[in-house]
Design a protein around this motif. Structure first.
Motif, PDB file in Angstrom:
ATOM      1  N   PRO A   1     -38.670  52.705  59.486  1.00 21.60           N
ATOM      2  CA  PRO A   1     -37.522  53.469  59.000  1.00 21.60           C
ATOM      3  C   PRO A   1     -37.056  54.540  60.004  1.00 21.60           C
ATOM      4  O   PRO A   1     -35.863  54.760  60.151  1.00 21.60           O
TER       5      PRO A   1
ATOM      6  N   ALA B   1     -34.698  55.957  54.228  1.00 20.54           N
ATOM      7  CA  ALA B   1     -35.038  54.557  54.482  1.00 20.54           C
ATOM      8  C   ALA B   1     -36.476  54.260  54.070  1.00 20.54           C
ATOM      9  O   ALA B   1     -36.792  53.161  53.621  1.00 20.54           O
TER      10      ALA B   1
ATOM     11  N   ALA C   1     -29.734  52.235  53.885  1.00 19.97           N
ATOM     12  CA  ALA C   1     -31.195  52.321  53.833  1.00 19.97           C
ATOM     13  C   ALA C   1     -31.803  50.954  54.158  1.00 19.97           C
ATOM     14  O   ALA C   1     -32.766  50.839  54.917  1.00 19.97           O
TER      15      ALA C   1
END
Ligand SMILES: Nc1ncnc2c1ncn2[C@@H]1O[C@H](COP(=O)(O)OP(=O)(O)OP(=O)(O)O)[C@@H](O)[C@H]1O
Ligand SMILES: [Mg+2]
Lengths: 634, 266
Positions: free
Chosen positions: A565, A348, A550
């Motif tokens: 992330p 991510a 992602a």
């Protein structure tokens, strides 16, 4: 030979008809709403199901069934536009894209739950069965019918848009909504109508396609990306250009199918790449800087380097706490589960870094992840390389591919960039589908983990966990360093105003490619870790659904934040884990979460948690970046 | 540098004389599809002093700037800068050669602090590994500190550019451009959108900039043009209508005609 070519030409015409109906709707919606409608593939699929259900379940005739399918899907489109999409118009166009991305996942999920993934047969009506003898060949009547209907509709729509007053209204609204409004056009109504028409066209295409292909929940997923590539090639400058590009590319695709079938899947994408290099605005596009390309991808959640969002303790205390936490975690949580979270977090990061800090939209990160996973798996299993070399090879491959992808992606901006990266990644995906070494649907299994540096036996899950933890730390520390470096400064500058950065003497393209390489290294690291940890590399690791994940993780955590992330990965992996008992519903729930995140929590969880922590904290900040946030008026 | 004899200055600026021009634009034509935005435009500019381009809306002034600074590709014609033919050269290369510009819509980096905005200009020659070094310390070099001080931006150095007033952002934009140490400064409507009280500060800054480099600017605010520009080029419908001192140009009947219905009186 001649007959063969002619036969494939007509197949091209049939495919071109579907492409034309879809790209026409997409281009209309894009032109007026400035939304790249990812649900278009799902609407196409719904059209096929609607026609199928109307005939098989409700006993309608064929013609009423396609009518019903178009109208029904058009109505569904209107509901989507009125209830959901409308809320994204004032935002960066990327949010509209992400919203429809989530909706697509949810819609496809619902159909998968209902109908499974296998295709349902749907026979054409008796009066269209059989074939026509064209003299040189025998051609199925139904396909001829598809071409005639599609051409008639395209021509009709083209005439309406170019020649009638309703079309003039449409064009006016797409040129400048503000002025159109002032002239008495009720723009919101026009937008709804446009989306409805676009959806109805997709529904019609699906209904027409139902007897040609099988009716299945995923039938719209791959054709959508082909249509994106067509739109990039056509340039969206003109309706006529879009239609022409659809038919031409479909015919080229069919001819390649005849002579070199292995390349048929990727030829349209390859063509797109060539066009991008030679004429970035597309064959019929007017100029590179179109109104739809927002000047800079500025998302509200992008905070100065994201650092200020973290509570600032002394680095030593924070560092010790993090290391201790990482060391203790596997005592409480299954290590491989943590490794999955770390992998996803690093993955991510690669999307989030590009979008949040460099303003580059890449929806093709899965191709990089998949590449690294395949190469590492191959290196370990077949080439029997030591694990550290295998991992390096995987990362290097990802970077190499990333440089190529980046070179194409930076030719355009914003939504176009999203389409290009999706398309390039799809090309890579098809290459893996066909390559022998990937073992197609099976993937590379039972990859040996090996011994790291000849010392650490990775067969122990805890060793793999340690490796992943080190990787995660390295990525976050590296990123933090990068953001306070000169490169970080320039990337934020480019994100803010590319033209200005150029005018100050910066080689913007080179810097963007550098950013792409860094992001590719992250995606590659994630892919290579996954190959080692889970001992396999499969096609799903390169599929665009993974790229979507992602995006989802970055969105949940907070786009443009450093820690977002990781937070997003924890949420997503945990959610997937808990939803395992619900089987196919996972996709539906994930899609709904995606859509809701766009509508309600655009800034992400970190934006919620960050300020809350900040408010309770009394120690002084020492970073200039923090000072910027709380700068005082003179 | 500043002690150039007034006589030479005047000759360079006004007559051209024997000195080579710093910027020589010849026969520039720019086209957007079927529309000719710039038709056969020529212009000479010498080492120092302020030159203005005026003209009604849509005359092609910004397009001229874009074509000179590498943001628009000319169909015909040449741009010479210094001793080199730089026609069609990339914008970033031109900036590194000393041809710097600002934009009609004020262009700063909204998410960067004032200091970091200026810093972006100082990093123009940094490439490769140098980019991975940490951002510079707090002090910028003295000349630029001086400019920040004079414009009052110094006290706001840690504020995000987005949080500044429009007038301050304009000052920041020009200071950032000057931090490139350009030989030629192109300013596209520096007074556009400014509050009345911000105009003197920007005027002073331009005047000061002109001590070290040539300035070519587009402006609708004619009193400012009169005050700053030694020489004025009038553009209308994509071609040069006339060129001369402000007085000459203002009394030219063709100029009055071009402006009728646009500004009203010149
Ligand atoms: N990228 C473009 N594509 C098409 N037409 C353009 C483009 N850029 C400028 N034009 C047209 O070229 C003409 C000249 O534009 P330009 O911006 O140079 O005018 P200007 O003299 O700067 O006007 P203003 O005083 O309003 O800034 C205008 O008619 C404009 O519509
Ligand atoms: Mg202008």
């Amino acid at each position: 030979m001649f007959d063969l070519v002619l036969g494939y030409l007509i197949i091209g015409l049939v495919n071109g008809s579907f492409y034309a109906l879809l790209s026409l709707g997409l281009a209309l919606i894009f032109g007026l709403l400035n939304v790249l409608n990812m649900t278009h593939g799902a609407l196409y699929m719904m059209g096929a199901f609607a026609a199928w259900a109307a005939v098989e379940k409700l006993g309608f005739g064929y013609l009423p069934a396609i009518g019903l399918a178009s109208v029904g899907v058009g109505a569904a489109g209107i509901v989507i536009e009125r209830c959901l999409l409308r809320h994204t118009y004032k935002l960066d166009p990327l949010y509209g894209f992400m919203l429809t991305f989530g909706l697509t996942t949810a819609i496809q999920g619902v159909f998968q739950v209902q109908f499974g993934s296998t295709g349902l047969p749907f026979a054409p009506p008796a009066w269209l069965a059989g074939g026509v003898d064209l003299g040189f060949m025998f051609f199925p009547t139904y396909r001829l019918w598809v071409v005639v209907v599609a051409l008639a509709i395209c021509l009709g729509l083209w005439l309406v848009i170019e020649r009638t007053s309703a079309g003039a209204t449409l064009r006016a609204a797409s040129e400048n909504a503000g002025i159109a409004e002032a002239l008495g056009v009720r723009v919101p109504k026009v937008l709804t109508a446009t989306f409805g028409i676009g959806a109805a066209l997709a529904g019609l295409a699906g209904a027409l396609a139902a007897p040609v292909y099988q009716v299945s929940p995923l039938m719209g997923s791959d054709i959508l990306l082909v249509v994106f590539a067509i739109i990039v090639v056509g340039g969206m400058g003109s309706i006529g250009g879009t239609i022409l590009a659809s038919y031409c590319l479909a015919i080229i695709e069919a001819l390649i199918q005849a002579f070199y079938p292995q390349a048929a899947n990727i030829v349209i994408f390859a063509f797109m790449c060539v066009v991008l290099m030679v004429r970035p605005q597309g064959l019929f596009g007017i100029s590179v800087v179109r109104r739809h390309e927002f000047r800079a991808a500025r998302l509200p959640a992008t905070r100065e380097a994201g650092i200020a969002a973290m509570p600032v303790l002394t680095p030593v205390v924070v560092g010790a706490a993090i290391v201790a936490a990482l060391a203790l975690l596997p005592l409480f949580v299954y290590p491989i589960y943590l490794v999955k979270i770390f992998c996803f977090a690093i993955f991510a990061v690669s999307f989030n870094f590009l979008l949040g800090f460099a303003g580059i939209v890449s929806f093709g990160q899965a191709a990089l992840f998949g590449t690294a996973a395949y190469i590492t798996a191959q290196a370990l299993k077949v080439w029997a390389l030591p694990v550290e070399l295998a991992m390096l090879a995987g990362i290097a491959a990802a970077i190499a591919l990333g440089l190529i992808m980046g070179a194409f992606a930076i030719r355009r901006r914003g939504i176009y960039q999203a389409m290009i990266t999706l398309a390039v990644a799809q090309m890579v995906y098809f290459a893996y589908v066909q390559a022998a070494f990937t073992h197609g649907e099976d993937g590379i299994h039972s990859v040996p983990r090996g011994i790291l540096f000849g010392l650490i036996d990775l067969r122990d899950d805890r060793a793999v966990y340690a490796l992943a933890a080190v990787a995660l730390l390295a990525v976050f520390l590296g990123l933090r360093g990068l953001l306070s470096s000169r490169l970080g400064l320039l990337l934020v500058a480019i994100r803010d105003d590319e033209r200005r950065a150029l005018s100050l003497g910066h080689n913007v393209n080179a810097l963007k490619v550098a950013a792409f390489a860094i992001a590719s290294a992250c995606a590659g690291l994630a892919g290579t870790l996954s190959a080692v940890a889970f001992q396999l590399a499969t096609l799903s690791g390169a599929h665009w659904h993974l790229s979507g994940e992602a995006v989802l993780m970055a969105l949940i955590g907070g786009i443009g934040t450093l820690t977002g992330p990781l937070v997003g990965a924890v949420v997503l992996v945990t959610m997937q884990q808990f939803l395992v008992p619900f089987g196919a519903w996972v996709l539906v729930i994930q899609g709904v979460v995606f859509a809701l995140s766009v509508l309600l929590f655009r800034d992400g969880l970190v934006a919620w948690i960050g300020p809350a922590l900040k408010r309770t904290r009394s120690w002084p900040t020492f970073r200039p970046s923090a000072a910027i946030q709380s700068g005082t008026r003179p | 540098m500043r002690s150039v004899p007034a006589s030479r200055l005047a000759r360079n600026e006004l007559a051209g004389g024997d000195a080579e021009p710093l910027l020589r634009v010849t026969g520039l034509t720019v086209r957007f599809g079927d529309f000719v935005a710039l038709r056969d435009v020529s212009l000479d500019l010498y080492g120092r002093g302020i030159h203005a381009v005026i003209g009604p809306n849509g005359a092609g002034k910004s397009t001229l700037f874009n074509a000179i600074s590498g943001f628009a590709k000319p169909e015909h014609g040449n741009v010479h800068f210094g001793n080199a033919d730089v026609t069609g050269e990339r914008a970033d290369r031109l900036a590194r050669l000393g041809l710097a510009r600002s934009f009609q819509m004020c262009a700063t980096f909204p998410d960067l602090s004032v200091a970091d905005n200026v810093r972006t200009a100082l990093l123009r020659d940094v490439t490769g590994i140098g980019l991975l070094r940490r951002r510079g310390g707090e002090k910028l070099d003295p000349a630029i500190e001086g400019l920040l001080e004079e414009t009052g931006l110094s006290s706001e150095r840690y504020r995000r550019a987005a949080d500044l007033s429009y007038g301050r952002r304009r000052l920041l934009e020009i200071v950032t451009t000057l931090a490139l140490r350009p030989k030629l400064l192109l300013l596209d409507e520096p007074m556009a959108g400014l509050a009345r009280e911000d105009i003197p500060a920007v005027t002073r800054l331009i005047d000061k900039a002109a001590e070290d480099c040539a300035v070519l600017f587009v402006e609708h605010n004619l009193p400012v043009v009169e005050r700053l520009a030694k020489r004025v080029t009038v553009l209308a419908g994509g071609s040069v209508l006339c060129e001369g001192s402000y007085r000459e140009v203002a009394s030219d009947p063709r100029v009055r005609e071009a402006y009728i219905g646009d500004v009203g009186d010149v």
